[in-house]
Design a protein around this motif. Structure first.
Motif, PDB file in Angstrom:
ATOM      1  N   VAL A   1       0.848  -1.240   0.119  1.00  0.00           N
ATOM      2  CA  VAL A   1       0.192   0.036   0.114  1.00  0.00           C
ATOM      3  C   VAL A   1       1.016   1.285   0.005  1.00  0.00           C
ATOM      4  N   LEU A   2       0.616   1.931  -0.979  1.00  0.00           N
ATOM      5  CA  LEU A   2       1.547   3.201  -0.978  1.00  0.00           C
ATOM      6  C   LEU A   2       0.450   4.547  -0.448  1.00  0.00           C
ATOM      7  N   ILE A   3       1.256   5.401   0.183  1.00  0.00           N
ATOM      8  CA  ILE A   3       0.545   6.608   0.979  1.00  0.00           C
ATOM      9  C   ILE A   3       1.334   7.610   0.951  1.00  0.00           C
ATOM     10  N   SER A   4       0.760   8.837   1.267  1.00  0.00           N
ATOM     11  CA  SER A   4       1.387  10.131   1.314  1.00  0.00           C
ATOM     12  C   SER A   4       0.994  11.048   2.708  1.00  0.00           C
ATOM     13  N   GLY A   5      -0.363  10.462   3.046  1.00  0.00           N
ATOM     14  CA  GLY A   5      -0.881  11.214   4.405  1.00  0.00           C
ATOM     15  C   GLY A   5      -1.406  10.453   5.397  1.00  0.00           C
TER      16      GLY A   5
ATOM     17  N   VAL B   1       4.087  -1.039   3.790  1.00  0.00           N
ATOM     18  CA  VAL B   1       3.233   0.437   3.605  1.00  0.00           C
ATOM     19  C   VAL B   1       4.551   1.411   3.023  1.00  0.00           C
ATOM     20  N   ILE B   2       4.403   1.938   1.907  1.00  0.00           N
ATOM     21  CA  ILE B   2       5.276   2.744   1.328  1.00  0.00           C
ATOM     22  C   ILE B   2       4.954   4.058   1.261  1.00  0.00           C
ATOM     23  N   SER B   3       5.690   4.942   1.879  1.00  0.00           N
ATOM     24  CA  SER B   3       5.263   6.406   1.833  1.00  0.00           C
ATOM     25  C   SER B   3       6.445   7.306   1.073  1.00  0.00           C
TER      26      SER B   3
ATOM     27  N   TYR C   1       1.092  10.164   8.590  1.00  0.00           N
ATOM     28  CA  TYR C   1       0.638   9.502   9.770  1.00  0.00           C
ATOM     29  C   TYR C   1       0.104   8.215   9.581  1.00  0.00           C
ATOM     30  N   GLY C   2      -0.029   7.896   8.206  1.00  0.00           N
ATOM     31  CA  GLY C   2      -0.302   6.200   7.950  1.00  0.00           C
ATOM     32  C   GLY C   2       0.992   5.407   8.301  1.00  0.00           C
TER      33      GLY C   2
ATOM     34  N   GLU D   1       2.289   5.746  11.137  1.00  0.00           N
ATOM     35  CA  GLU D   1       2.017   5.187  12.464  1.00  0.00           C
ATOM     36  C   GLU D   1       0.779   4.013  12.413  1.00  0.00           C
ATOM     37  N   ARG D   2       0.203   4.214  11.713  1.00  0.00           N
ATOM     38  CA  ARG D   2      -0.965   3.088  11.687  1.00  0.00           C
ATOM     39  C   ARG D   2      -0.398   1.778  11.231  1.00  0.00           C
ATOM     40  N   ALA D   3       0.649   1.831  10.175  1.00  0.00           N
ATOM     41  CA  ALA D   3       1.243   0.386   9.723  1.00  0.00           C
ATOM     42  C   ALA D   3       1.897   0.021  11.021  1.00  0.00           C
ATOM     43  N   LYS D   4       2.671   0.752  11.494  1.00  0.00           N
ATOM     44  CA  LYS D   4       3.514   0.338  12.743  1.00  0.00           C
ATOM     45  C   LYS D   4       2.618  -0.367  13.573  1.00  0.00           C
ATOM     46  N   VAL D   5       1.310   0.386  14.295  1.00  0.00           N
ATOM     47  CA  VAL D   5       0.703  -0.169  15.113  1.00  0.00           C
ATOM     48  C   VAL D   5       0.261  -1.592  14.857  1.00  0.00           C
ATOM     49  N   ALA D   6      -0.046  -1.895  13.473  1.00  0.00           N
ATOM     50  CA  ALA D   6      -0.379  -3.213  13.043  1.00  0.00           C
ATOM     51  C   ALA D   6       0.651  -4.186  12.570  1.00  0.00           C
TER      52      ALA D   6
END
Ligand code: GRF
Length: 215
Positions: A6-10, A34-36, A42-43, A45-50
């Protein structure tokens, strides 16, 4: 089980919806990474939690779009994923990478394409007093927000005062429809066959999946 990146920026609210649906087993896939492009997204952090591996590829460290995309491509190649999911990834990809991953990379865009490709879609809906708005999920092609459409989710618009309310409603649609489409792709019920999308045993109402949401 399929492997996805999953690629994110925000903020990553779509990422969160996908994480939750993978965790519950609704989507039969594992998020390999998860790649940013944004180290402060902030995404991440969501990945780290999971407990999902993260990778920051900061575009500011690359002299050109091509060099950045080469590095991204190399990393994706090593990950060896079945599907690349763009979820608020705010970078235009060069045709080299878009062509290479054609059929294996999808994006969600907050408008009823082909209306309003690009940025500020909600503002445009309000300015033009559109009575419907929505989101589109499409395969990524070398042309911005123009690849084959897999699905759209529509809402009615009547209150033109509150853009935040509109954005909130659009997000709610995204969080429902994006995991659903990813599930179908991971179950091999949707795939790109040459230039045409194949839908297996899925109810269609246009040449793609079209849903109305009362949100
Ligand atoms: C979404 O509205 C998506 O359609 C667009 O960027 C936004 C990302 O939101 N491409 P989030 O980071 O998933 O919260």
């Amino acid at each position: 089980m399929k492997k996805i990146a999953v690629l994110i920026s925000g903020g990553g609210s779509n990422l969160q919806a996908i994480i939750d649906k993978c965790a519950s087993g609704y989507i039969n896939a594992e998020i390999a990474c998860v790649i940013s492009n944004n180290p402060h997204a902030y995404g991440l952090e969501r990945a780290k939690v999971a407990n999902i591996p993260i990778k920051v590829l900061n575009h500011k460290n690359y002299a050109s779009r091509l060099l950045y995309d080469d590095e991204l491509s190399l990393f994706l190649e090593q990950l060896d994923v079945d599907l690349i999911v763009l979820a608020g990834f705010m970078r235009i990809l060069s045709s080299k990478i878009a062509d290479y991953y054609y059929g294996r990379m999808i994006n969600i865009h907050p408008s009823l394409l082909p209306k309003y490709p690009g940025l500020n879609t909600h503002e445009k809906v309000i300015q033009n007093k559109d009575i419907i708005h929505g989101v589109s999920i499409h395969y990524v092609s070398s042309e911005l927000d123009a690849g084959p459409i897999i699905a759209q989710g529509e809402i009615e618009v009547s209150n033109y005062q509150d853009i935040n309310d509109l954005i909130k409603r659009i997000h709610k649609v995204e969080h429902q429809i994006y995991p659903e489409i990813i599930k179908y792709i991971c179950d091999d019920k949707i795939y790109l066959d040459i230039k045409k999308i194949a839908f297996k045993n899925i109810k269609m109402n246009k040449s793609f999946i079209y849903k109305k949401y009362d949100l």
